[in-house]
Design an enzyme around this catalytic site. Structure first.
Site, short mmCIF file in Angstrom:
data_model
loop_
_atom_site.label_atom_id
_atom_site.label_comp_id
_atom_site.label_asym_id
_atom_site.label_seq_id
_atom_site.Cartn_x
_atom_site.Cartn_y
_atom_site.Cartn_z
N THR A 65 24.79 36.86 -16.96
CA THR A 65 24.11 37.03 -15.66
C THR A 65 25.11 37.16 -14.51
OG1 THR A 65 23.79 34.67 -15.23
CG2 THR A 65 22.02 35.82 -16.40
N MET A 96 16.01 35.39 -13.25
CA MET A 96 17.31 34.86 -13.69
C MET A 96 18.45 35.56 -12.96
SD MET A 96 16.61 32.45 -15.66
CE MET A 96 18.31 32.00 -15.81
N ARG A 115 2.83 37.30 -7.34
CA ARG A 115 2.74 35.85 -7.62
C ARG A 115 3.54 35.05 -6.58
NH1 ARG A 115 5.68 32.04 -9.77
NH2 ARG A 115 7.52 33.37 -9.93
N SER A 119 19.39 33.71 -21.91
CA SER A 119 19.15 34.05 -20.50
C SER A 119 19.16 35.56 -20.28
CB SER A 119 20.20 33.38 -19.59
OG SER A 119 21.49 33.88 -19.90
N GLY A 120 19.69 36.30 -21.24
CA GLY A 120 19.67 37.77 -21.15
C GLY A 120 18.27 38.34 -21.20
N HIS A 128 27.35 36.31 -23.48
CA HIS A 128 27.19 37.24 -24.61
C HIS A 128 28.53 37.41 -25.32
CE1 HIS A 128 23.24 38.00 -23.24
NE2 HIS A 128 23.33 39.24 -22.82
N THR A 132 13.42 36.02 -7.55
CA THR A 132 13.07 34.73 -8.17
C THR A 132 13.46 34.65 -9.65
OG1 THR A 132 10.90 35.72 -8.53
CG2 THR A 132 11.11 34.23 -6.63
N CYS A 167 24.08 44.38 -19.94
CA CYS A 167 25.01 43.23 -19.90
C CYS A 167 26.04 43.23 -21.05
CB CYS A 167 24.23 41.93 -19.88
SG CYS A 167 22.73 41.93 -20.87
N GLN A 216 23.84 37.51 -28.47
CA GLN A 216 23.47 37.50 -27.06
C GLN A 216 22.67 36.26 -26.67
OE1 GLN A 216 23.02 42.32 -27.27
NE2 GLN A 216 22.00 41.31 -25.57
P1 NAP Z 1 13.24 37.78 -14.95
O1 NAP Z 1 13.89 36.45 -15.00
O2 NAP Z 1 12.01 38.00 -15.76
O3 NAP Z 1 12.91 38.11 -13.40
C1 NAP Z 1 12.13 39.21 -13.02
C2 NAP Z 1 12.01 39.28 -11.52
O4 NAP Z 1 11.24 40.44 -11.17
C3 NAP Z 1 11.30 38.09 -10.88
O5 NAP Z 1 11.81 37.90 -9.58
C4 NAP Z 1 9.86 38.57 -10.79
O6 NAP Z 1 9.13 37.98 -9.73
C5 NAP Z 1 10.06 40.04 -10.45
N1 NAP Z 1 8.91 40.84 -10.88
C6 NAP Z 1 8.32 40.85 -12.10
N2 NAP Z 1 7.28 41.72 -12.11
C7 NAP Z 1 7.20 42.24 -10.86
C8 NAP Z 1 6.33 43.17 -10.21
N3 NAP Z 1 5.31 43.75 -10.86
N4 NAP Z 1 6.57 43.47 -8.91
C9 NAP Z 1 7.59 42.91 -8.24
N5 NAP Z 1 8.45 42.02 -8.77
C10 NAP Z 1 8.25 41.69 -10.07
O7 NAP Z 1 14.25 38.95 -15.39
P2 NAP Z 1 15.87 39.01 -15.24
O8 NAP Z 1 16.51 38.50 -16.46
O9 NAP Z 1 16.26 38.45 -13.93
O10 NAP Z 1 16.12 40.60 -15.29
C11 NAP Z 1 15.86 41.42 -14.18
C12 NAP Z 1 16.36 42.82 -14.45
O11 NAP Z 1 17.77 42.78 -14.66
C13 NAP Z 1 15.76 43.50 -15.68
O12 NAP Z 1 15.62 44.89 -15.42
C14 NAP Z 1 16.79 43.23 -16.75
O13 NAP Z 1 16.76 44.19 -17.79
C15 NAP Z 1 18.09 43.35 -15.94
N6 NAP Z 1 19.23 42.62 -16.49
C16 NAP Z 1 19.13 41.32 -16.85
C17 NAP Z 1 20.26 40.66 -17.35
C18 NAP Z 1 20.24 39.22 -17.80
O14 NAP Z 1 21.27 38.75 -18.32
N7 NAP Z 1 19.16 38.47 -17.61
C19 NAP Z 1 21.46 41.35 -17.47
C20 NAP Z 1 21.54 42.68 -17.06
C21 NAP Z 1 20.42 43.30 -16.57
P3 NAP Z 1 8.11 36.73 -9.93
O15 NAP Z 1 8.97 35.51 -10.12
O16 NAP Z 1 7.35 36.71 -8.66
O17 NAP Z 1 7.26 37.03 -11.13
#
Ligand code: NAP
Length: 369
Positions: free
Chosen positions: A330, A16, A41, A181-182, A244, A14, A151, A178
């Site tokens: 992303t 980003m 949730r 959305s990161g 980025h 769910t 990223c 950066q």
């Molecule tokens: P995000 O938007 O905050 O999404 C987090 C996801 O993890 C949501 O699906 C959330 O579910 C779930 N989650 C949170 N707490 C949880 C728990 N206790 N148990 C199970 N699921 C849980 O974060 P994101 O940007 O997508 O990043 C995700 C990962 O990718 C991170 O490790 C980040 O460092 C890495 N990353 C991100 C990017 C980027 O550009 N955004 C780039 C490279 C790597 P709910 O919706 O149910 O809360």
């Protein structure tokens, strides 16, 4: 397998990055999404209800009715793509690997482990050779963990790789700008980032400095050997939605003319292009000569978001050359990168473990009946 397509489970579906996974896999010829997991949730709700879709275009119809599950095995899938927050990723991803699933992770939890590939298929496909050791020493059986880098690191490493290959690199100084959305959703509060630049992203500078050397290093007989150059990084959050930007200065080991440097970057092709992997951009590095490129809004979607764009390439008065490189955080920096990793693993016959074993078990059980 489902009609010969690899069944994919998405952890953090769910978020980003999770939504990008869903979007990029909607019409994938080799993969089909069959399981979605997120926090409590969201669990128990149809994805269409649990997830507020934040990407351009509609949520793909296939996933709307799928019930969001807990990120724990078993899930109905052949491979797990993880975009869980790093604090919970380690335990969850390890439990899937232990249960026999290939796990491809965006989280930072395992990236620097000595038996885990930090994979960018163009750069270090041979690092996958560590997987038999990982499986053996961790007792994973058919399962394993492959990670993709941070990223900003992926975007910078794609531009450094052709230079390192041709001329050798002695030193890198990088400054990032950066996108918000990161930081995931809801990420950085708008009152902090609008009309502002934040000169601190927790852990980011160390990740760029360490991960770049592992990615561009080699897999020796017993361990990964980091590339023998130094990296200095400063990271900033800026008021940009996606994309980025990294301003890079580089010192090379061999003398190279600017024409040779430009040619090395724009001619760069590697394993994903040779294998014609579905998500591989035809040209991983695009070089632009206009004075005012790259820009996030204009260049982040180049090559379907899988190419990085280099501009402002000039000789530098302190190190040898300077340039600006930009990529979609992303897509090439997260979900697209993990999908490309999965495509490489499939091409190498490394996604067959779990289904093949299940098929064999099913056949054996049928024989016994
Ligand atoms: P995000 O938007 O905050 O999404 C987090 C996801 O993890 C949501 O699906 C959330 O579910 C779930 N989650 C949170 N707490 C949880 C728990 N206790 N148990 C199970 N699921 C849980 O974060 P994101 O940007 O997508 O990043 C995700 C990962 O990718 C991170 O490790 C980040 O460092 C890495 N990353 C991100 C990017 C980027 O550009 N955004 C780039 C490279 C790597 P709910 O919706 O149910 O809360």
């Amino acid at each position: 397998m489902s009609n010969n397509r690899v069944r994919v489970g998405i952890l953090g579906a769910t978020g980003m990055v999770g939504q990008r996974f869903v979007q990029l896999l909607a019409n994938h010829p080799g993969f089909v999404v069959t399981a979605l997991a997120a926090s409590d949730r969201s669990q128990g709700k149809p994805y269409g209800e649990a997830c507020t879709w934040r990407l351009v275009g509609d949520m793909p119809p296939l996933v709307r009715p799928m019930v969001v599950q807990s990120p724990q095995p078993p899930l109905e899938c052949d491979v797990v793509l993880s975009s869980l927050p790093s604090d919970i990723a380690r335990a969850a991803e390890e439990s899937f690997a232990r249960a026999g699933y290939p796990v491809i992770s965006n989280a930072s939890s395992f990236r620097m482990d000595a038996d885990v590939p930090l994979l960018i298929p163009e750069i270090n496909a041979d690092h996958l050779d560590v997987l038999p050791r990982q499986r053996r020493e961790r007792g994973f059986g058919d399962g394993y963990i492959v990670t993709n880098p941070n990223c900003s690191t992926i975007i910078m490493a794609l531009a450094l790789a052709p230079l390192h290959q041709r001329f050798g690199i002695e030193a890198v100084v990088a400054t990032t700008l950066q996108a918000v959305s990161g930081a995931g959703y809801p990420g950085v509060p708008s009152l902090d980032v609008v009309d502002n630049v934040l000169p601190f992203i927790d852990g980011e500078e160390a990740k760029m400095e360490r991960e770049t050397r592992k990615i561009l290093g080699r897999l020796g007989h017993t361990a990964f050997e980091d590339a023998a150059f130094v990296v200095s990084a400063q990271c900033h959050r800026v008021n940009v939605a996606d994309g980025h930007t990294v301003a890079v200065r580089v010192k090379l080991c061999k003398r190279a003319s600017i024409t040779e440097v430009r040619e090395a970057l724009s001619a760069y092709r590697s394993v994903p292009q040779e294998l014609r992997l579905h998500s591989a951009p035809e040209r991983p590095v695009i070089v632009r000569d206009e004075n005012d490129r790259p820009q996030p809004r204009l260049d982040r979607d180049t090559g379907g978001g899988m190419s990085v764009t280099v501009g402002r390439l000039f000789p530098d008065s302190v190190l040898d050359y300077r340039f600006v490189v930009l990529g979609h955080n992303t897509i090439r920096g997260a979900a697209g990168a993990a999908i490309l990793n999965a495509e490489l693993l499939q091409a190498r016959g490394l996604l067959e473990g779990k289904s093949a074993r299940e098929d064999t078990t099913a056949t054996a059980q049928a024989r016994l009946r």
